[in-house]
Write an enzyme that holds these catalytic residues in place. Sequence first.
Site, PDB file in Angstrom:
ATOM      1  N   SER A   1       0.919  -1.406  -0.141  1.00 53.81           N
ATOM      2  CA  SER A   1      -0.170  -0.087  -0.120  1.00 53.81           C
ATOM      3  C   SER A   1       0.765   1.341   0.062  1.00 53.81           C
ATOM      4  CB  SER A   1      -0.796   0.105   1.424  1.00 53.81           C
ATOM      5  OG  SER A   1      -1.614  -0.946   1.327  1.00 53.81           O
TER       6      SER A   1
ATOM      7  N   HIS B   1      -1.207  -3.287  -7.122  1.00 52.72           N
ATOM      8  CA  HIS B   1      -1.727  -2.877  -5.930  1.00 52.72           C
ATOM      9  C   HIS B   1      -3.519  -3.018  -6.356  1.00 52.72           C
ATOM     10  CE1 HIS B   1      -2.959   0.428  -3.088  1.00 52.72           C
ATOM     11  NE2 HIS B   1      -2.981  -0.672  -2.468  1.00 52.72           N
TER      12      HIS B   1
ATOM     13  N   GLU C   1      -3.846  -0.760  -9.284  1.00 53.77           N
ATOM     14  CA  GLU C   1      -2.549   0.385  -9.953  1.00 53.77           C
ATOM     15  C   GLU C   1      -1.245  -0.500 -10.271  1.00 53.77           C
ATOM     16  OE1 GLU C   1      -3.347   4.176  -7.142  1.00 53.77           O
ATOM     17  OE2 GLU C   1      -2.458   2.426  -6.196  1.00 53.77           O
TER      18      GLU C   1
ATOM     19  N   ASN D   1      -3.629   5.965  -2.559  1.00 51.79           N
ATOM     20  CA  ASN D   1      -3.422   6.115  -1.085  1.00 51.79           C
ATOM     21  C   ASN D   1      -2.765   7.443  -0.745  1.00 51.79           C
ATOM     22  OD1 ASN D   1      -4.520   3.837  -0.189  1.00 51.79           O
ATOM     23  ND2 ASN D   1      -2.609   2.590  -0.334  1.00 51.79           N
TER      24      ASN D   1
HETATM   25  N1  CAA Z   1     -16.204 -10.259  -0.761  1.00 52.40           N
HETATM   26  C1  CAA Z   1     -16.964 -10.100  -2.002  1.00 52.40           C
HETATM   27  N2  CAA Z   1     -17.946  -9.455  -2.410  1.00 52.40           N
HETATM   28  C2  CAA Z   1     -18.347  -8.517  -1.378  1.00 52.40           C
HETATM   29  C3  CAA Z   1     -17.705  -8.429  -0.368  1.00 52.40           C
HETATM   30  C4  CAA Z   1     -16.567  -8.998  -0.134  1.00 52.40           C
HETATM   31  N3  CAA Z   1     -16.052  -8.976   1.035  1.00 52.40           N
HETATM   32  N4  CAA Z   1     -18.304  -7.364   0.239  1.00 52.40           N
HETATM   33  C5  CAA Z   1     -19.390  -6.886  -0.498  1.00 52.40           C
HETATM   34  N5  CAA Z   1     -19.510  -7.739  -1.706  1.00 52.40           N
HETATM   35  C6  CAA Z   1     -20.631  -7.334  -2.798  1.00 52.40           C
HETATM   36  C7  CAA Z   1     -21.837  -7.903  -2.369  1.00 52.40           C
HETATM   37  O1  CAA Z   1     -21.965  -9.237  -2.602  1.00 52.40           O
HETATM   38  C8  CAA Z   1     -22.467  -6.871  -3.449  1.00 52.40           C
HETATM   39  O2  CAA Z   1     -22.472  -7.683  -4.408  1.00 52.40           O
HETATM   40  P1  CAA Z   1     -23.982  -7.351  -5.431  1.00 52.40           P
HETATM   41  O3  CAA Z   1     -24.325  -5.850  -5.318  1.00 52.40           O
HETATM   42  O4  CAA Z   1     -23.623  -7.954  -6.640  1.00 52.40           O
HETATM   43  O5  CAA Z   1     -24.834  -8.254  -4.591  1.00 52.40           O
HETATM   44  C9  CAA Z   1     -21.795  -5.678  -3.230  1.00 52.40           C
HETATM   45  O6  CAA Z   1     -20.206  -5.959  -3.053  1.00 52.40           O
HETATM   46  C10 CAA Z   1     -22.321  -4.747  -2.598  1.00 52.40           C
HETATM   47  O7  CAA Z   1     -22.486  -5.222  -1.347  1.00 52.40           O
HETATM   48  P2  CAA Z   1     -23.350  -4.814  -0.208  1.00 52.40           P
HETATM   49  O8  CAA Z   1     -24.802  -4.496  -0.685  1.00 52.40           O
HETATM   50  O9  CAA Z   1     -23.233  -5.904   0.987  1.00 52.40           O
HETATM   51  O10 CAA Z   1     -22.673  -3.503   0.606  1.00 52.40           O
HETATM   52  P3  CAA Z   1     -22.434  -2.220   0.105  1.00 52.40           P
HETATM   53  O11 CAA Z   1     -23.294  -1.588  -0.804  1.00 52.40           O
HETATM   54  O12 CAA Z   1     -22.074  -1.495   1.428  1.00 52.40           O
HETATM   55  O13 CAA Z   1     -20.990  -2.497  -0.500  1.00 52.40           O
HETATM   56  C11 CAA Z   1     -18.627  -2.308  -0.476  1.00 52.40           C
HETATM   57  C12 CAA Z   1     -19.795  -2.850   0.156  1.00 52.40           C
HETATM   58  C13 CAA Z   1     -18.347  -2.796  -1.998  1.00 52.40           C
HETATM   59  C14 CAA Z   1     -17.353  -2.704   0.410  1.00 52.40           C
HETATM   60  C15 CAA Z   1     -18.873  -0.895  -0.362  1.00 52.40           C
HETATM   61  O14 CAA Z   1     -19.148  -0.553   0.848  1.00 52.40           O
HETATM   62  C16 CAA Z   1     -17.502  -0.028  -0.775  1.00 52.40           C
HETATM   63  O15 CAA Z   1     -17.260   0.241  -1.844  1.00 52.40           O
HETATM   64  N6  CAA Z   1     -16.856   0.324   0.189  1.00 52.40           N
HETATM   65  C17 CAA Z   1     -15.581   1.031   0.131  1.00 52.40           C
HETATM   66  C18 CAA Z   1     -14.441   0.278  -0.117  1.00 52.40           C
HETATM   67  C19 CAA Z   1     -13.010   0.974  -0.547  1.00 52.40           C
HETATM   68  O16 CAA Z   1     -12.931   2.225  -0.347  1.00 52.40           O
HETATM   69  N7  CAA Z   1     -12.174   0.272  -0.624  1.00 52.40           N
HETATM   70  C20 CAA Z   1     -10.865   0.548  -0.950  1.00 52.40           C
HETATM   71  C21 CAA Z   1      -9.920   0.835   0.544  1.00 52.40           C
HETATM   72  S1  CAA Z   1      -8.506   1.156   0.455  1.00 52.40           S
HETATM   73  C22 CAA Z   1      -7.412   0.053  -0.383  1.00 52.40           C
HETATM   74  O17 CAA Z   1      -8.090  -1.101  -0.419  1.00 52.40           O
HETATM   75  C23 CAA Z   1      -5.963   0.483  -0.519  1.00 52.40           C
HETATM   76  C24 CAA Z   1      -5.110   0.279   0.573  1.00 52.40           C
HETATM   77  O18 CAA Z   1      -4.003   0.180   0.278  1.00 52.40           O
HETATM   78  C25 CAA Z   1      -5.163   0.301   2.015  1.00 52.40           C
HETATM   79  P1  NAD Z   2      -3.673  -9.326   6.731  1.00 50.80           P
HETATM   80  O1  NAD Z   2      -3.071  -8.940   8.057  1.00 50.80           O
HETATM   81  O2  NAD Z   2      -5.302  -9.402   6.567  1.00 50.80           O
HETATM   82  O3  NAD Z   2      -2.825 -10.405   6.079  1.00 50.80           O
HETATM   83  C1  NAD Z   2      -1.436 -10.464   5.987  1.00 50.80           C
HETATM   84  C2  NAD Z   2      -1.193 -12.078   5.851  1.00 50.80           C
HETATM   85  O4  NAD Z   2       0.205 -12.177   5.498  1.00 50.80           O
HETATM   86  C3  NAD Z   2      -1.534 -13.005   7.437  1.00 50.80           C
HETATM   87  O5  NAD Z   2      -2.497 -13.730   7.242  1.00 50.80           O
HETATM   88  C4  NAD Z   2       0.066 -13.151   7.807  1.00 50.80           C
HETATM   89  O6  NAD Z   2      -0.169 -14.499   8.361  1.00 50.80           O
HETATM   90  C5  NAD Z   2       0.605 -13.379   6.363  1.00 50.80           C
HETATM   91  N1  NAD Z   2       1.902 -13.345   6.412  1.00 50.80           N
HETATM   92  C6  NAD Z   2       3.012 -12.840   7.097  1.00 50.80           C
HETATM   93  N2  NAD Z   2       4.216 -12.855   6.647  1.00 50.80           N
HETATM   94  C7  NAD Z   2       4.202 -14.057   5.689  1.00 50.80           C
HETATM   95  C8  NAD Z   2       4.863 -14.719   4.793  1.00 50.80           C
HETATM   96  N3  NAD Z   2       6.370 -14.483   5.196  1.00 50.80           N
HETATM   97  N4  NAD Z   2       4.496 -15.385   3.853  1.00 50.80           N
HETATM   98  C9  NAD Z   2       3.302 -15.741   3.645  1.00 50.80           C
HETATM   99  N5  NAD Z   2       2.402 -15.213   4.360  1.00 50.80           N
HETATM  100  C10 NAD Z   2       2.782 -14.416   5.387  1.00 50.80           C
HETATM  101  O7  NAD Z   2      -3.073  -7.867   5.725  1.00 50.80           O
HETATM  102  P2  NAD Z   2      -3.736  -7.278   4.303  1.00 50.80           P
HETATM  103  O8  NAD Z   2      -4.978  -6.447   4.626  1.00 50.80           O
HETATM  104  O9  NAD Z   2      -4.332  -8.571   3.517  1.00 50.80           O
HETATM  105  O10 NAD Z   2      -2.519  -6.653   3.631  1.00 50.80           O
HETATM  106  C11 NAD Z   2      -1.686  -7.443   3.056  1.00 50.80           C
HETATM  107  C12 NAD Z   2      -0.719  -6.406   2.132  1.00 50.80           C
HETATM  108  O11 NAD Z   2      -1.729  -5.799   1.348  1.00 50.80           O
HETATM  109  C13 NAD Z   2      -0.125  -5.284   2.895  1.00 50.80           C
HETATM  110  O12 NAD Z   2       1.229  -5.050   2.019  1.00 50.80           O
HETATM  111  C14 NAD Z   2      -1.010  -4.174   2.866  1.00 50.80           C
HETATM  112  O13 NAD Z   2      -0.454  -2.761   2.874  1.00 50.80           O
HETATM  113  C15 NAD Z   2      -1.645  -4.530   1.576  1.00 50.80           C
HETATM  114  N6  NAD Z   2      -3.200  -3.934   1.178  1.00 50.80           N
HETATM  115  C16 NAD Z   2      -3.935  -3.925   2.007  1.00 50.80           C
HETATM  116  C17 NAD Z   2      -5.275  -3.319   1.908  1.00 50.80           C
HETATM  117  C18 NAD Z   2      -6.117  -3.275   2.983  1.00 50.80           C
HETATM  118  O14 NAD Z   2      -7.369  -2.624   2.628  1.00 50.80           O
HETATM  119  N7  NAD Z   2      -6.171  -4.120   3.832  1.00 50.80           N
HETATM  120  C19 NAD Z   2      -5.509  -2.955   0.412  1.00 50.80           C
HETATM  121  C20 NAD Z   2      -4.505  -2.868  -0.518  1.00 50.80           C
HETATM  122  C21 NAD Z   2      -3.192  -3.457  -0.154  1.00 50.80           C
END
Ligand code: CAA
Ligand code: NAD
Length: 292
Positions: free
Chosen positions: A119, A140, A152, A190
Site C-alpha cells: 500500500s 496494488h 494500480e 493512497n
Molecule cells: N467479498 C466479495 N463481495 C463482496 C464483499 C466481499 N468482502 N463485500 C461486498 N461484496 C459485494 C456484495 O456481494 C454486493 O454484490 P452485489 O451488489 O452483486 O450483490 C456488493 O459487493 C455490494 O455489497 P453490499 O450490498 O453488501 O454492501 P455495500 O453496498 O455496502 O458495498 C462495499 C460494500 C463494496 C465494500 C462498499 O461499501 C464500498 O465500496 N466500500 C468502500 C471500499 C473502499 O473504499 N475500498 C478501498 C479501500 S483502500 C484500499 O484497498 C487500498 C489500500 O492500500 C489500503
Molecule cells: P492481513 O493482516 O489481513 O494479512 C497478511 C497475511 O500475511 C497474514 O495472514 C499473515 O499470516 C501473512 N504473512 C505474514 N508473513 C508472511 C510470509 N512471510 N509468507 C506468507 N504469509 C505471510 O493484511 P492485508 O490487509 O491482507 O494486507 C496485506 C498487504 O496488502 C499489505 O502490504 C497491505 O498494505 C496491502 N494492502 C492492504 C489493503 C487493505 O485494505 N487491507 C489494500 C491494499 C493493499
Amino acid sequence: MEIEKVGVAGCGLMGSGIVEVSAKAGFDVVVRETDEGALAAGRARVSKSLDRAVAKGKLDAAARDGALARIAYTTSLDAFGDRDMVIEAIVESLSAKNELFGYLDGVCPEGTIFASNTSSLTVTDMAAATSRPDRFVGLHFFNPVPVMKLVEVVRTIVTSQETFDAARDFAERVGKVPVAARDNSGFVVNLLLVPYLLDAIRQLERGVATVEDIDTAMTLGCGYPMGPLTLGDFVGLDTLLHVAEIMYDEYREERYAAPPLLKRLVAMGRYGRKTGAGFYEWTPSGPVALKT
Ligand code: CAA
Ligand code: NAD
C-alpha cells in the site's frame, strides 16, 4: 510473457481476494501462509467468498468448484519454484517483504515475475534487494478484492516493458481495470485516501463529532459508500498505522502522521473488522460505535 501459474504469499484480507479472483479467471494458484492456522483461516475466507457469490447467483456451483480445484494451499515457500509470477500480500513491513523476496529469489527461476501488493512502500526498495529488479512490479489491488475494479500497476525506473505489460495483462485477465502509477509511496489512491482517513481520526480526537456522525456525514454528505472510520475498520487499523508511518517517514508531512488514537487502538489489538473491533465493535447484531 504469458502468465499461467501464479503464487500468492499471504492469505489474509488481500491475499485471499487475490487468490479468489485469480482462480476464478482460470489461473493455477499456489498460496502460502506462515503456519497451518493462518492457512486454514485463509482457505475458509476464500471458500466463504466463493460460496457467497454462488448464493447471490453471480457464480455457478461448477465454476466455484473449478476455481477451488485450481488452488493449492501450502506453508512452504519452495512450492513457488514453478510459478510464472509471485504476488506478495503479507504484512506491510519492508524487512518482512525483503526477507520473503530474498528467499524467493533463490527458489524461483530467473523468468519469474515478482509483484508486490504493498500500500505504501516503494517497489524500488523491494526490487533493489533482489537479483531481478527488471522483473519486479507493483500490483496494488483494493479491498474487497472481488468487488473493487481498480489495480494500480506500478513500474520502477528499471521495470522492463515486458514485465509491466505482463502484469497489466494479468490485471485485465482477472477482470480489473489497470492504471499505471509511478513508484512513489502511496501511488495514486493512497496518496489521497490515507490523509483523508487520518484526518477523520483527528476530527474524532478533537471532539468534532461522534464516530457514527462522522461516518454518517461523509456517507450522506458526499455519497461515499462508507464513512472513513468504517473504512478504516475494513482496511485494518494495524495496516493503516503501518501505512501512515511509512508515508510519514517518506514525506515528513503532518498529514501522514499517525494520530495518537490510531496508535492506542492498535496497541489494544483493536485492528478493525478482522479482530472484531476497531472504531466499532462488529457484533452479530451490527456495528456498535466506540464512545470517545
Ligand atoms: N467479498 C466479495 N463481495 C463482496 C464483499 C466481499 N468482502 N463485500 C461486498 N461484496 C459485494 C456484495 O456481494 C454486493 O454484490 P452485489 O451488489 O452483486 O450483490 C456488493 O459487493 C455490494 O455489497 P453490499 O450490498 O453488501 O454492501 P455495500 O453496498 O455496502 O458495498 C462495499 C460494500 C463494496 C465494500 C462498499 O461499501 C464500498 O465500496 N466500500 C468502500 C471500499 C473502499 O473504499 N475500498 C478501498 C479501500 S483502500 C484500499 O484497498 C487500498 C489500500 O492500500 C489500503
Ligand atoms: P492481513 O493482516 O489481513 O494479512 C497478511 C497475511 O500475511 C497474514 O495472514 C499473515 O499470516 C501473512 N504473512 C505474514 N508473513 C508472511 C510470509 N512471510 N509468507 C506468507 N504469509 C505471510 O493484511 P492485508 O490487509 O491482507 O494486507 C496485506 C498487504 O496488502 C499489505 O502490504 C497491505 O498494505 C496491502 N494492502 C492492504 C489493503 C487493505 O485494505 N487491507 C489494500 C491494499 C493493499
